[in-house]
Design a protein around this motif. Structure first.
Motif, PDB file in Angstrom:
ATOM      1  N   VAL A 136      -0.440  -9.626  18.357  1.00 45.05           N
ATOM      2  CA  VAL A 136       0.606 -10.452  17.961  1.00 45.05           C
ATOM      3  C   VAL A 136       1.899  -9.859  17.100  1.00 45.05           C
ATOM      4  N   HIS A 137       1.502  -9.275  16.164  1.00 48.18           N
ATOM      5  CA  HIS A 137       2.703  -8.640  15.218  1.00 48.18           C
ATOM      6  C   HIS A 137       2.812  -7.223  15.651  1.00 48.18           C
ATOM      7  N   ASP A 138       2.155  -6.457  16.661  1.00 47.66           N
ATOM      8  CA  ASP A 138       2.063  -5.182  16.748  1.00 47.66           C
ATOM      9  C   ASP A 138       1.890  -4.419  15.512  1.00 47.66           C
ATOM     10  N   GLU A 139       0.826  -4.726  14.754  1.00 42.65           N
ATOM     11  CA  GLU A 139       0.616  -4.225  13.563  1.00 42.65           C
ATOM     12  C   GLU A 139      -0.783  -3.315  13.538  1.00 42.65           C
ATOM     13  N   LEU A 140      -0.779  -1.981  13.399  1.00 46.36           N
ATOM     14  CA  LEU A 140      -1.839  -1.108  13.565  1.00 46.36           C
ATOM     15  C   LEU A 140      -2.207  -0.853  12.184  1.00 46.36           C
ATOM     16  N   TYR A 141      -3.585  -0.909  11.605  1.00 49.06           N
ATOM     17  CA  TYR A 141      -3.885  -0.600  10.339  1.00 49.06           C
ATOM     18  C   TYR A 141      -4.857   0.489  10.670  1.00 49.06           C
ATOM     19  N   VAL A 142      -4.804   1.750  10.066  1.00 41.93           N
ATOM     20  CA  VAL A 142      -5.454   2.944  10.218  1.00 41.93           C
ATOM     21  C   VAL A 142      -6.029   3.510   8.699  1.00 41.93           C
ATOM     22  N   ALA A 143      -7.244   3.692   8.770  1.00 42.75           N
ATOM     23  CA  ALA A 143      -7.755   4.681   7.572  1.00 42.75           C
ATOM     24  C   ALA A 143      -8.662   5.757   8.146  1.00 42.75           C
ATOM     25  N   GLU A 144      -8.737   6.852   7.174  1.00 35.36           N
ATOM     26  CA  GLU A 144      -9.398   8.009   7.447  1.00 35.36           C
ATOM     27  C   GLU A 144     -10.262   8.296   6.108  1.00 35.36           C
ATOM     28  N   LYS A 145     -11.450   8.301   6.030  1.00 29.15           N
ATOM     29  CA  LYS A 145     -12.226   8.389   4.681  1.00 29.15           C
ATOM     30  C   LYS A 145     -11.765   9.684   4.265  1.00 29.15           C
ATOM     31  N   GLY A 146     -11.378   9.157   2.836  1.00 27.58           N
ATOM     32  CA  GLY A 146     -10.702  10.424   1.718  1.00 27.58           C
ATOM     33  C   GLY A 146      -9.122  10.741   2.046  1.00 27.58           C
ATOM     34  N   LYS A 147      -8.474  10.057   3.314  1.00 25.46           N
ATOM     35  CA  LYS A 147      -7.190  10.523   3.623  1.00 25.46           C
ATOM     36  C   LYS A 147      -6.225   9.234   3.451  1.00 25.46           C
ATOM     37  N   GLY A 148      -6.755   8.260   3.071  1.00 27.95           N
ATOM     38  CA  GLY A 148      -5.699   7.231   2.763  1.00 27.95           C
ATOM     39  C   GLY A 148      -5.573   6.299   3.847  1.00 27.95           C
ATOM     40  N   ALA A 149      -4.895   5.273   3.724  1.00 35.14           N
ATOM     41  CA  ALA A 149      -4.735   4.151   4.803  1.00 35.14           C
ATOM     42  C   ALA A 149      -3.359   3.814   5.213  1.00 35.14           C
ATOM     43  N   TYR A 150      -3.000   3.363   6.514  1.00 34.68           N
ATOM     44  CA  TYR A 150      -1.572   3.396   6.757  1.00 34.68           C
ATOM     45  C   TYR A 150      -1.313   2.071   7.697  1.00 34.68           C
ATOM     46  N   LEU A 151      -0.140   1.583   7.476  1.00 30.96           N
ATOM     47  CA  LEU A 151       0.237   0.781   8.309  1.00 30.96           C
ATOM     48  C   LEU A 151       1.608   1.104   8.733  1.00 30.96           C
ATOM     49  N   LYS A 152       2.017   0.980  10.019  1.00 27.44           N
ATOM     50  CA  LYS A 152       3.375   1.707  10.578  1.00 27.44           C
ATOM     51  C   LYS A 152       3.766   2.799   9.748  1.00 27.44           C
ATOM     52  N   GLY A 153       2.969   3.803   9.554  1.00 29.58           N
ATOM     53  CA  GLY A 153       3.396   5.255   9.019  1.00 29.58           C
ATOM     54  C   GLY A 153       3.501   5.184   7.592  1.00 29.58           C
ATOM     55  N   ARG A 154       3.220   3.935   7.311  1.00 27.23           N
ATOM     56  CA  ARG A 154       3.579   3.822   5.375  1.00 27.23           C
ATOM     57  C   ARG A 154       2.129   3.872   4.732  1.00 27.23           C
ATOM     58  N   THR A 155       1.604   4.206   3.694  1.00 27.02           N
ATOM     59  CA  THR A 155       0.727   4.362   3.014  1.00 27.02           C
ATOM     60  C   THR A 155       0.410   2.815   2.591  1.00 27.02           C
ATOM     61  N   MET A 156      -0.702   2.253   2.779  1.00 27.64           N
ATOM     62  CA  MET A 156      -1.080   1.068   2.271  1.00 27.64           C
ATOM     63  C   MET A 156      -1.602   1.150   0.820  1.00 27.64           C
ATOM     64  N   ARG A 157      -1.310   0.167  -0.013  1.00 28.18           N
ATOM     65  CA  ARG A 157      -1.954   0.219  -1.449  1.00 28.18           C
ATOM     66  C   ARG A 157      -2.225  -1.472  -1.632  1.00 28.18           C
ATOM     67  N   VAL A 158      -3.199  -1.724  -2.196  1.00 26.42           N
ATOM     68  CA  VAL A 158      -3.817  -3.197  -2.374  1.00 26.42           C
ATOM     69  C   VAL A 158      -2.838  -3.822  -3.333  1.00 26.42           C
ATOM     70  N   SER A 159      -3.197  -4.810  -3.583  1.00 31.16           N
ATOM     71  CA  SER A 159      -1.936  -5.700  -4.433  1.00 31.16           C
ATOM     72  C   SER A 159      -2.370  -5.446  -5.843  1.00 31.16           C
ATOM     73  N   LYS A 160      -1.451  -5.956  -6.813  1.00 34.71           N
ATOM     74  CA  LYS A 160      -1.627  -5.343  -7.988  1.00 34.71           C
ATOM     75  C   LYS A 160      -2.031  -6.574  -9.091  1.00 34.71           C
ATOM     76  N   GLU A 161      -2.468  -7.947  -8.479  1.00 30.69           N
ATOM     77  CA  GLU A 161      -2.599  -9.042  -9.347  1.00 30.69           C
ATOM     78  C   GLU A 161      -3.865  -8.771 -10.472  1.00 30.69           C
ATOM     79  N   LEU A 162      -3.879  -8.983 -11.715  1.00 27.73           N
ATOM     80  CA  LEU A 162      -4.916  -8.678 -12.544  1.00 27.73           C
ATOM     81  C   LEU A 162      -5.904  -9.820 -12.963  1.00 27.73           C
ATOM     82  N   ARG A 163      -5.349 -11.059 -12.413  1.00 28.40           N
ATOM     83  CA  ARG A 163      -5.995 -12.174 -12.569  1.00 28.40           C
ATOM     84  C   ARG A 163      -6.156 -13.019 -11.438  1.00 28.40           C
TER      85      ARG A 163
END
Ligand code: 2AM
Ligand code: CA
Ligand code: CA
Ligand code: CA
Length: 281
Positions: A136-163
């Motif tokens: 629907v959004h043409d969003e492809l999420y890709v991960a390779e073990k030990g090599k990171g995860a990518y969305l539209k060619g950009r490295t993904m990082r989880v959110s920063k919330e602490l609480r």
């Protein structure tokens, strides 16, 4: 040893190509209500699109890797016992593709645009490639073990919330109305006052991709299957997050009750679910 290719064929390239093709086809069928069937109950739907997408995915994987095993939702009888048996049957496979051809079938049937294709490759039981595609959004999420995860060619990082109080969390309403739904209501009752807000959007794989992309801080669900989570779990760990069962034990392919977060809020959620008696165990 673990490898990401056989000869010149990259596992990841095949996973990406396959998920994209299946997703585009699914998208082209949106609004087509033909051949709607209920599977296990009125809450458990399957369409010709689920089956057609799985067939397409199996054919593409088999063309490239004829000796690899494939576990796909539509190749398994409905119900938790059959799912467990199907997973046990392939547990000795060196290379195992784990496929959910359409995650979020209920959404697809109703035209609610939140569904995905999930394809993972496990090597000796450990996921090494994970792809989730949202057509629907043409969003492809890709991960390779030990090599990171990518969305539209950009490295993904989880959110920063602490609480938890700063967190947007997702869960799912289990298809099993007898034991799992009341149980998850208890979990929702415990968690919802502690968080910024809660979302229940109906695709476990896409919820997990959203955790990886930092759009959700966490997700839990009771009564899922290996194909709902295998790709999403790698997306999250490769984005710096944490995936366990709802008790906080390490994720593996046999997990059915999952907790996936940015890591920071993990223990708080484990505690809330445990105190509500809502872990599913
Ligand atoms: P599906 O659309 O591929 O069936 C929503 O809460 C999540 O539950 C979706 O990922 C959905 O996957 C999954 N789901 C739907 N019916 C289910 C069932 N009978 N047993 C287990 N999971 C189910
Ligand atoms: Ca299904
Ligand atoms: Ca699914
Ligand atoms: Ca499915």
């Amino acid at each position: 040893a673990q490898s990401f290719a056989v000869g010149s064929k990259s596992f990841t390239a095949v996973a990406i190509n396959t998920a994209s093709k299946a997703g585009e086809w699914i998208q082209s069928k949106l609004g087509d209500y033909n051949n709607l069937q209920t599977k296990y109950s009125v809450h458990d739907l399957v369409t010709e699109v689920d089956k057609g997408a799985e067939k397409m995915i199996r054919n593409l994987i088999q063309t490239h890797f004829p000796h690899h095993a494939i576990l796909g939702e539509e190749g398994v009888e409905p119900g938790p016992a059959a799912s467990q048996a199907a997973l046990d049957q392939v547990s000795g496979e060196e290379y195992l593709w784990i496929v959910d051809p359409l995650d979020g079938t209920t959404n697809f049937v109703h035209g609610f645009p939140f569904f995905s294709v999930s394809i993972a490759l496990a090597y000796n039981g450990e996921v090494i490639v994970g792809v989730v595609y949202n057509p629907v959004h043409d969003e492809l999420y890709v991960a390779e073990k030990g090599k990171g995860a990518y969305l539209k060619g950009r490295t993904m990082r989880v959110s920063k919330e602490l609480r938890l109080s700063d967190s947007l969390i997702a869960t799912g309403f289990p298809a099993d109305r007898n034991w799992a739904l009341p149980l998850n209501f208890a979990g929702i009752q415990a968690v919802s006052p502690k968080v910024r807000n809660l979302r229940v959007a109906g695709s476990a794989a896409l919820h997990m991709a959203y955790v990886a992309a930092g759009r959700l801080s966490g997700f839990w669900e009771i009564g899922l299957n290996s194909w709902d989570m295998a790709a999403g779990a790698l997306l999250i760990t490769e984005s710096g997050g944490k995936v366990t069962d709802t008790l906080g034990n390490p994720y593996h392919l046999g997990v059915r009750h999952v907790l996936a977060t940015n890591g920071h809020i993990h223990q708080e959620l484990v505690n809330e679910l445990a105190s509500a008696g809502a872990t599913g165990y």
